[in-house]
Design a protein around this motif. Structure first.
Motif, PDB file in Angstrom:
ATOM      1  N   ASN A 114      27.244  33.677  46.461  1.00 27.07           N
ATOM      2  CA  ASN A 114      26.717  32.315  46.493  1.00 27.07           C
ATOM      3  C   ASN A 114      25.294  32.192  45.963  1.00 27.07           C
ATOM      4  OD1 ASN A 114      28.979  30.855  47.539  1.00 27.07           O
ATOM      5  ND2 ASN A 114      28.618  31.890  49.478  1.00 27.07           N
ATOM      6  N   THR A 115      24.595  33.299  45.832  1.00 28.27           N
ATOM      7  CA  THR A 115      23.244  33.252  45.285  1.00 28.27           C
ATOM      8  C   THR A 115      23.179  33.795  43.859  1.00 28.27           C
ATOM      9  OG1 THR A 115      22.679  35.397  46.253  1.00 28.27           O
ATOM     10  CG2 THR A 115      22.161  33.418  47.555  1.00 28.27           C
ATOM     11  N   ALA A 116      24.315  34.191  43.310  1.00 27.03           N
ATOM     12  CA  ALA A 116      24.347  34.711  41.939  1.00 27.03           C
ATOM     13  C   ALA A 116      23.948  33.616  40.955  1.00 27.03           C
ATOM     14  CB  ALA A 116      25.742  35.234  41.610  1.00 27.03           C
ATOM     15  N   SER A 117      23.283  34.019  39.882  1.00 26.96           N
ATOM     16  CA  SER A 117      22.824  33.077  38.864  1.00 26.96           C
ATOM     17  C   SER A 117      23.987  32.617  38.002  1.00 26.96           C
ATOM     18  CB  SER A 117      21.773  33.732  37.969  1.00 26.96           C
ATOM     19  OG  SER A 117      20.650  34.102  38.712  1.00 26.96           O
ATOM     20  N   LYS A 118      23.946  31.347  37.671  1.00 28.16           N
ATOM     21  CA  LYS A 118      24.940  30.760  36.776  1.00 28.16           C
ATOM     22  C   LYS A 118      24.200  30.038  35.656  1.00 28.16           C
ATOM     23  CE  LYS A 118      28.147  30.021  40.560  1.00 28.16           C
ATOM     24  NZ  LYS A 118      29.233  30.889  40.228  1.00 28.16           N
ATOM     25  N   ASN A 119      24.814  29.984  34.494  1.00 32.11           N
ATOM     26  CA  ASN A 119      24.253  29.269  33.346  1.00 32.11           C
ATOM     27  C   ASN A 119      22.904  29.817  32.898  1.00 32.11           C
ATOM     28  OD1 ASN A 119      26.507  27.588  33.382  1.00 32.11           O
ATOM     29  ND2 ASN A 119      25.562  26.260  34.896  1.00 32.11           N
ATOM     30  N   ASP A 120      22.704  31.118  33.020  1.00 34.54           N
ATOM     31  CA  ASP A 120      21.520  31.757  32.468  1.00 34.54           C
ATOM     32  C   ASP A 120      21.824  32.166  31.033  1.00 34.54           C
ATOM     33  OD1 ASP A 120      20.024  31.609  34.734  1.00 34.54           O
ATOM     34  OD2 ASP A 120      20.262  33.697  35.319  1.00 34.54           O
ATOM     35  N   ASP A 124      28.050  30.750  30.596  1.00 35.51           N
ATOM     36  CA  ASP A 124      28.432  29.347  30.738  1.00 35.51           C
ATOM     37  C   ASP A 124      29.554  29.233  31.761  1.00 35.51           C
ATOM     38  OD1 ASP A 124      28.971  26.662  30.497  1.00 35.51           O
ATOM     39  OD2 ASP A 124      30.015  26.866  28.595  1.00 35.51           O
ATOM     40  N   PHE A 125      29.237  28.646  32.901  1.00 33.18           N
ATOM     41  CA  PHE A 125      30.223  28.431  33.944  1.00 33.18           C
ATOM     42  C   PHE A 125      30.716  26.988  33.962  1.00 33.18           C
ATOM     43  CE2 PHE A 125      28.173  32.233  35.302  1.00 33.18           C
ATOM     44  CZ  PHE A 125      29.139  32.955  35.972  1.00 33.18           C
ATOM     45  N   GLU A 126      30.111  26.125  33.162  1.00 29.46           N
ATOM     46  CA  GLU A 126      30.443  24.706  33.196  1.00 29.46           C
ATOM     47  C   GLU A 126      31.883  24.427  32.794  1.00 29.46           C
ATOM     48  OE1 GLU A 126      28.529  22.469  34.554  1.00 29.46           O
ATOM     49  OE2 GLU A 126      27.007  23.986  34.873  1.00 29.46           O
ATOM     50  N   SER A 127      32.490  25.300  32.000  1.00 31.83           N
ATOM     51  CA  SER A 127      33.850  25.065  31.535  1.00 31.83           C
ATOM     52  C   SER A 127      34.888  25.335  32.623  1.00 31.83           C
ATOM     53  CB  SER A 127      34.149  25.932  30.313  1.00 31.83           C
ATOM     54  OG  SER A 127      33.993  27.297  30.639  1.00 31.83           O
ATOM     55  N   ASP A 128      34.491  25.982  33.713  1.00 33.73           N
ATOM     56  CA  ASP A 128      35.412  26.289  34.803  1.00 33.73           C
ATOM     57  C   ASP A 128      35.024  25.462  36.022  1.00 33.73           C
ATOM     58  OD1 ASP A 128      37.349  27.357  36.346  1.00 33.73           O
ATOM     59  OD2 ASP A 128      36.550  29.374  36.422  1.00 33.73           O
ATOM     60  N   ALA A 129      35.930  24.642  36.490  1.00 31.91           N
ATOM     61  CA  ALA A 129      35.636  23.668  37.542  1.00 31.91           C
ATOM     62  C   ALA A 129      35.142  24.298  38.839  1.00 31.91           C
ATOM     63  CB  ALA A 129      36.871  22.819  37.819  1.00 31.91           C
ATOM     64  N   ASP A 130      35.612  25.513  39.176  1.00 30.61           N
ATOM     65  CA  ASP A 130      35.200  26.090  40.458  1.00 30.61           C
ATOM     66  C   ASP A 130      34.069  27.102  40.339  1.00 30.61           C
ATOM     67  OD1 ASP A 130      36.430  28.303  39.404  1.00 30.61           O
ATOM     68  OD2 ASP A 130      37.988  28.442  40.911  1.00 30.61           O
ATOM     69  N   GLY A 131      33.550  27.343  39.139  1.00 30.72           N
ATOM     70  CA  GLY A 131      32.395  28.211  38.977  1.00 30.72           C
ATOM     71  C   GLY A 131      32.686  29.682  38.805  1.00 30.72           C
ATOM     72  N   TRP A 132      33.953  30.057  38.623  1.00 30.98           N
ATOM     73  CA  TRP A 132      34.295  31.462  38.420  1.00 30.98           C
ATOM     74  C   TRP A 132      34.506  31.714  36.929  1.00 30.98           C
ATOM     75  CZ3 TRP A 132      38.722  33.955  36.542  1.00 30.98           C
ATOM     76  CH2 TRP A 132      38.737  35.346  36.730  1.00 30.98           C
ATOM     77  N   SER A 133      34.022  32.832  36.444  1.00 33.67           N
ATOM     78  CA  SER A 133      34.153  33.209  35.040  1.00 33.67           C
ATOM     79  C   SER A 133      34.988  34.472  34.930  1.00 33.67           C
ATOM     80  CB  SER A 133      32.756  33.457  34.458  1.00 33.67           C
ATOM     81  OG  SER A 133      32.813  34.206  33.275  1.00 33.67           O
ATOM     82  N   GLU A 134      35.853  34.536  33.915  1.00 37.66           N
ATOM     83  CA  GLU A 134      36.685  35.727  33.701  1.00 37.66           C
ATOM     84  C   GLU A 134      35.849  36.972  33.453  1.00 37.66           C
ATOM     85  OE1 GLU A 134      39.196  34.690  30.430  1.00 37.66           O
ATOM     86  OE2 GLU A 134      40.570  33.565  31.699  1.00 37.66           O
ATOM     87  N   ALA A 135      34.667  36.810  32.882  1.00 34.62           N
ATOM     88  CA  ALA A 135      33.821  37.954  32.554  1.00 34.62           C
ATOM     89  C   ALA A 135      32.779  38.254  33.633  1.00 34.62           C
ATOM     90  CB  ALA A 135      33.120  37.718  31.219  1.00 34.62           C
ATOM     91  N   TYR A 136      32.134  37.215  34.180  1.00 34.76           N
ATOM     92  CA  TYR A 136      31.015  37.397  35.099  1.00 34.76           C
ATOM     93  C   TYR A 136      31.379  37.199  36.563  1.00 34.76           C
ATOM     94  CZ  TYR A 136      27.919  37.218  31.052  1.00 34.76           C
ATOM     95  OH  TYR A 136      27.291  37.482  29.873  1.00 34.76           O
ATOM     96  N   GLY A 137      32.615  36.809  36.859  1.00 33.93           N
ATOM     97  CA  GLY A 137      32.979  36.522  38.237  1.00 33.93           C
ATOM     98  C   GLY A 137      32.273  35.273  38.718  1.00 33.93           C
ATOM     99  N   TRP A 138      31.663  35.344  39.904  1.00 32.17           N
ATOM    100  CA  TRP A 138      30.973  34.193  40.498  1.00 32.17           C
ATOM    101  C   TRP A 138      29.527  34.114  40.052  1.00 32.17           C
ATOM    102  CZ3 TRP A 138      34.267  30.818  42.225  1.00 32.17           C
ATOM    103  CH2 TRP A 138      35.508  31.266  42.674  1.00 32.17           C
TER     104      TRP A 138
END
Length: 166
Positions: A114-120, A124-138
């Protein structure tokens, strides 16, 4: 380390509550905006559709001690790459949280995710509605935020409501 395929997620990497760490190439720069996922880092989800990896951490060309060092100063430090290098970084952050009094494994995992950085930068996590990425996880692990929010977790039980489906 079989990326980008996800056919080879094995135990314990595909376990439900275990923390699976992706390998980020930090390009040996002090900032994150140019960091990218390493090509060899396995992408998710697993063959059984479990969302793995959970989190990403630097694991490309990380300088570490050479286990074969025999006294020559030039060979005592060596670069290593792989999830076996990125996972200890996440473990170190988990150990810091334990030193701060957080002992429950699920609380530690929740803090990390829950404290992991997103969109650095290139993430790009914006394309996934729940914030999970196939490459970066959460997200990309953020030790400062995990430690800062160490007191913002609680464990409770949710009781089922009497109405079906609620």
């Amino acid at each position: 380390n079989t990326g980008p395929d996800n056919d080879l997620f094995r135990v314990p990497a595909g376990s439900f509550n275990g923390i699976t760490v992706a390998n980020v190439d930090d390009r040996r720069t002090p900032w994150r905006y140019d960091d990218i996922i390493n090509d060899a880092s396995t992408r998710g989800p697993t063959a059984l559709s479990r969302r793995k990896p959970d989190i990403a951490a630097p694991g490309t060309s990380i300088l570490t001690s050479n286990h074969q060092w025999e006294g020559d100063d030039e060979d005592q430090i060596t670069p290593k790459t792989g999830t076996s290098i990125s996972a200890p970084m996440v473990l170190g952050i988990a150990m810091d949280l334990m030193d701060a009094g957080i002992y429950d494994e699920k609380e530690i995992k929740a803090l990390l995710l829950n404290t992991a950085s997103k969109n650095d930068g290139l993430i790009d996590f914006e394309s996934d509605a729940d914030g999970w990425s196939e490459a970066y996880g959460w997200g990309y692990v953020n030790a400062y935020h995990a430690y800062f929010h160490r007191d913002d977790v609680f464990t409770a039980t949710v009781t089922e409501r009497p109405d079906p489906g609620s």
